[in-house]
Scaffold this active site. Sequence first.
Site, PDB file in Angstrom:
ATOM      1  N   GLU A 169       0.842  -1.210   0.000  1.00 26.21           N
ATOM      2  CA  GLU A 169       0.000   0.000   0.000  1.00 26.21           C
ATOM      3  C   GLU A 169       0.869   1.248   0.000  1.00 26.21           C
ATOM      4  O   GLU A 169       0.961   1.975   0.989  1.00 26.21           O
ATOM      5  CB  GLU A 169      -0.959  -0.050   1.187  1.00 26.21           C
ATOM      6  CG  GLU A 169      -1.900  -1.242   1.087  1.00 26.21           C
ATOM      7  CD  GLU A 169      -2.921  -1.305   2.212  1.00 26.21           C
ATOM      8  OE1 GLU A 169      -3.064  -0.323   2.948  1.00 26.21           O
ATOM      9  OE2 GLU A 169      -3.575  -2.350   2.335  1.00 26.21           O
ATOM     10  N   HIS A 365     -17.021 -10.637   6.064  1.00 24.65           N
ATOM     11  CA  HIS A 365     -15.733 -10.013   6.351  1.00 24.65           C
ATOM     12  C   HIS A 365     -14.980 -10.808   7.410  1.00 24.65           C
ATOM     13  O   HIS A 365     -15.555 -11.192   8.417  1.00 24.65           O
ATOM     14  CB  HIS A 365     -15.967  -8.573   6.833  1.00 24.65           C
ATOM     15  CG  HIS A 365     -14.709  -7.762   6.907  1.00 24.65           C
ATOM     16  ND1 HIS A 365     -14.461  -6.855   7.901  1.00 24.65           N
ATOM     17  CD2 HIS A 365     -13.627  -7.724   6.094  1.00 24.65           C
ATOM     18  CE1 HIS A 365     -13.276  -6.282   7.689  1.00 24.65           C
ATOM     19  NE2 HIS A 365     -12.749  -6.800   6.609  1.00 24.65           N
ATOM     20  N   HIS A 366     -13.716 -11.080   7.134  1.00 23.33           N
ATOM     21  CA  HIS A 366     -12.809 -11.666   8.122  1.00 23.33           C
ATOM     22  C   HIS A 366     -11.633 -10.726   8.295  1.00 23.33           C
ATOM     23  O   HIS A 366     -10.646 -10.854   7.571  1.00 23.33           O
ATOM     24  CB  HIS A 366     -12.254 -13.012   7.633  1.00 23.33           C
ATOM     25  CG  HIS A 366     -13.235 -14.132   7.611  1.00 23.33           C
ATOM     26  ND1 HIS A 366     -12.993 -15.308   6.941  1.00 23.33           N
ATOM     27  CD2 HIS A 366     -14.454 -14.279   8.178  1.00 23.33           C
ATOM     28  CE1 HIS A 366     -14.026 -16.136   7.101  1.00 23.33           C
ATOM     29  NE2 HIS A 366     -14.927 -15.527   7.842  1.00 23.33           N
ATOM     30  N   HIS A 435      -7.825  -8.385   1.329  1.00 20.41           N
ATOM     31  CA  HIS A 435      -7.110  -7.120   1.553  1.00 20.41           C
ATOM     32  C   HIS A 435      -5.837  -7.434   2.328  1.00 20.41           C
ATOM     33  O   HIS A 435      -5.750  -8.460   3.000  1.00 20.41           O
ATOM     34  CB  HIS A 435      -7.997  -6.119   2.301  1.00 20.41           C
ATOM     35  CG  HIS A 435      -8.896  -5.376   1.366  1.00 20.41           C
ATOM     36  ND1 HIS A 435      -9.069  -4.017   1.414  1.00 20.41           N
ATOM     37  CD2 HIS A 435      -9.638  -5.814   0.326  1.00 20.41           C
ATOM     38  CE1 HIS A 435      -9.903  -3.650   0.445  1.00 20.41           C
ATOM     39  NE2 HIS A 435     -10.273  -4.722  -0.225  1.00 20.41           N
ATOM     40  N   GLU A 454      -6.809  -6.472  -2.773  1.00 18.65           N
ATOM     41  CA  GLU A 454      -6.353  -5.089  -2.678  1.00 18.65           C
ATOM     42  C   GLU A 454      -4.873  -5.085  -3.075  1.00 18.65           C
ATOM     43  O   GLU A 454      -4.579  -5.208  -4.250  1.00 18.65           O
ATOM     44  CB  GLU A 454      -6.613  -4.591  -1.256  1.00 18.65           C
ATOM     45  CG  GLU A 454      -6.322  -3.137  -1.024  1.00 18.65           C
ATOM     46  CD  GLU A 454      -6.272  -2.841   0.456  1.00 18.65           C
ATOM     47  OE1 GLU A 454      -5.733  -3.656   1.220  1.00 18.65           O
ATOM     48  OE2 GLU A 454      -6.771  -1.778   0.863  1.00 18.65           O
ATOM     49  N   GLU A 460      -9.354   3.952   0.065  1.00 21.43           N
ATOM     50  CA  GLU A 460      -9.449   4.245   1.497  1.00 21.43           C
ATOM     51  C   GLU A 460      -8.452   5.328   1.925  1.00 21.43           C
ATOM     52  O   GLU A 460      -8.729   6.096   2.837  1.00 21.43           O
ATOM     53  CB  GLU A 460      -9.263   2.969   2.322  1.00 21.43           C
ATOM     54  CG  GLU A 460      -7.918   2.299   2.143  1.00 21.43           C
ATOM     55  CD  GLU A 460      -7.743   1.039   3.008  1.00 21.43           C
ATOM     56  OE1 GLU A 460      -8.580   0.787   3.873  1.00 21.43           O
ATOM     57  OE2 GLU A 460      -6.757   0.327   2.797  1.00 21.43           O
TER      58      GLU A 460
HETATM   59  C1  NOJ Z   1      -8.059  -2.352   5.730  1.00 21.97           C
HETATM   60  C2  NOJ Z   1      -8.858  -2.633   4.501  1.00 21.97           C
HETATM   61  O1  NOJ Z   1      -8.169  -2.281   3.337  1.00 21.97           O
HETATM   62  C3  NOJ Z   1     -10.166  -1.871   4.607  1.00 21.97           C
HETATM   63  O2  NOJ Z   1     -10.903  -2.031   3.436  1.00 21.97           O
HETATM   64  C4  NOJ Z   1     -10.928  -2.354   5.826  1.00 21.97           C
HETATM   65  O3  NOJ Z   1     -12.088  -1.576   5.974  1.00 21.97           O
HETATM   66  C5  NOJ Z   1     -10.076  -2.219   7.084  1.00 21.97           C
HETATM   67  N1  NOJ Z   1      -8.793  -2.806   6.886  1.00 21.97           N
HETATM   68  C6  NOJ Z   1     -10.736  -2.868   8.275  1.00 21.97           C
HETATM   69  O4  NOJ Z   1     -10.809  -4.238   8.088  1.00 21.97           O
HETATM   70 CA    CA Z   2      -5.805  -1.943   3.073  1.00 26.26          CA
END
Ligand code: NOJ
Ligand code: CA
Length: 657
Positions: A169, A365-366, A435, A454, A460
């Site tokens: 990232e 979601h995990h 992610h 990701e 974000e």
């Molecule tokens: C980072 C992820 O990229 C994001 O999409 C997510 O909302 C947060 N972590 C929390 O899990």
């Molecule tokens: Ca991220």
Amino acid sequence: MKLLSFVSILLLLILSACQSNNRYSLSSPDTSNQVDIFFNNGKLSYTVSKDGEQLISPSRLGLIFEEVDLSTFDKLSVISETYNNSSWETIWGENKIIKDNHHFLSLEAKSGKHIVEIHFKAFNDGVAYRYIVPEQKLDSLHLTQELSQFNMAQKGDYWWIHADYDSYELLYNQTKLAKIDTAHTPITAKFKSGKHISIHEAALVDYASMTLKNNGEGFDCDLVPWPDGIKVKSEKTLKSPWRVIITGNNAGDLIESDMVLNLNEPNKLEQTDWIEPMRYMGIWWDMHLNTKTWHAGANHGATTEYAMEMIDFASANGFRGLLIEGWNLGWETWSNWNFTKAYPDFDIEKVQQYAKDNNMTIIGHHETGGKVAYEYEPQMKEAFEFYGDLGIKAVKTGYVGKIDNGQYHHGQWMVNHYQRALELAAKNKVAVVAHEPIKATGLRRTYPNFLSREGVRGQEYNAWANPSNPPNHTTIIPFTRGLAGPTDFTPGAFQMTYEEYREPGFPSRVSTTLAKQLALYVTIYSPVQMACDLPKHYKRHPEMFEFIKSVPVDWEYSKVLNAEIGEYFTIARKDRKSSNWYLGSITNEEGREFEITLDFLEEGKTYQAIIYQDGKEAHWENNPYDHKIYQKAVSAKESIQIQLASGGGCAIEFIAE
Ligand code: NOJ
Ligand code: CA
């Protein structure tokens, strides 16, 4: 004269015959790409050329294990040489049909009693090689160094990110070779001659991720280690990923390359009809804007009530998925996760039933918070079964923070963890969007439930980072991270600044125009595309939201129309389910005008083009919302003029009549 030329031909023959003892060559079917392998003084090296122009200068090959040194050899021989010209159909993707046309050469290198095979493939879009260590009299294989090098034959510009063993990232740098210390792959270069190359890997399975270290001439392979320093551990045999060198005459050629997919095994899943590319919304941006929380409390995002409200909005606008983050226990501390137990204000059965009744599914979601070995692994089986039983079609996994057992995200142990999660998900008919993932290396071909990931500095960062993503960011991503595979960037921001939510002077913002957010749905490839923003922001520009509601996520064909890395990118894609075409065009800080020849459209057909473009006064910084939408009947014989503002873009839907 005749005698002279006879002598020189003879000399040439003797010379090449002589060389052929120590040199093996493999060319692509169209002969443009060539890899030459040299065996001198027991050492192996290779070069790569395109159209007779060297791109990779002599670069070492070999492996060093604790148990055996496979970097110096007594003998090199050819095992086989074959030609392949076939095609295969993708389950989803940028293109429906992919041609696999290559020459293959396998060599066997012997060091005493020990052997390693090196396999080479030469395609029209580049070359690749891998190492295979077959079973032999060794108790174990502990790889301490892979000697692969990628030395650069020419000067040029590179787009790269630093090789952080835990993250991708990062903002891309554009520099000359000398300024690079270490880099992740894909790393992409434009040479002085105009030729482009990108170095990456394919089929990363049970091995460590390859990062690159500058050696002055180019790069040495630097594998992400285990905590004890060993790079790859295996019991009896070892198969490295393919080392991939994509070559092109221009930036667009890199995008159109299929090598990474061709170098992966065919689909292994028996049934794939449950795997569904889709557009999705989420209980998500709220948390990134700080208007709601992941954990329970007065501003909890994942409540039954809010989820149902979001389903109402998303289903009315044709979305199939709703990502729900923060519904399960653990968010107060980002530890002691429970992947199947909900906060008391969230009824997952009720919400999923409501989603189903509205032709939607929850995207589960995990988030592990890096607690992979001690919290996620022990619950993983149950956690995927739980979602599978509820008919939840996809799960977003997350790996924020350091890994609890001291492993790196990109090392062999985690590569194997991501694989375990993927296979477990498939068993339960659940697709994965990871992610903080391991990078994509084409495994989506073998496991088409790996929809997206990701591994990029995504949208974000525009909610909270300083700096947020600059206007040129998305003009670099397709040519670097994007070459690896689908990118869950999460486009679709309709509110570029956050005066309503943040203190004055808050540094983050979305640095694009509104029209560019639409174009990203076409320029960034992913079979799951999020509309990241809040319903109330979409309601401010319903006419622009129309494009997001109709843009497909699965394509029959993709064609690059123009491209210059870090500057601009225009691509047209044909919907897999209809005769419609879609175009996305984006630019960096520079405003541009393009004349787009429409010869990609089907000849003889008329299309209604709906053009979503920047308004005359649009500018990413001070006038991002100015836009213009107009409609025009067009055919393949025509061209169309489009205007892109500074930090702007253009999206077009071509509806076949
Ligand atoms: C980072 C992820 O990229 C994001 O999409 C997510 O909302 C947060 N972590 C929390 O899990
Ligand atoms: Ca991220």
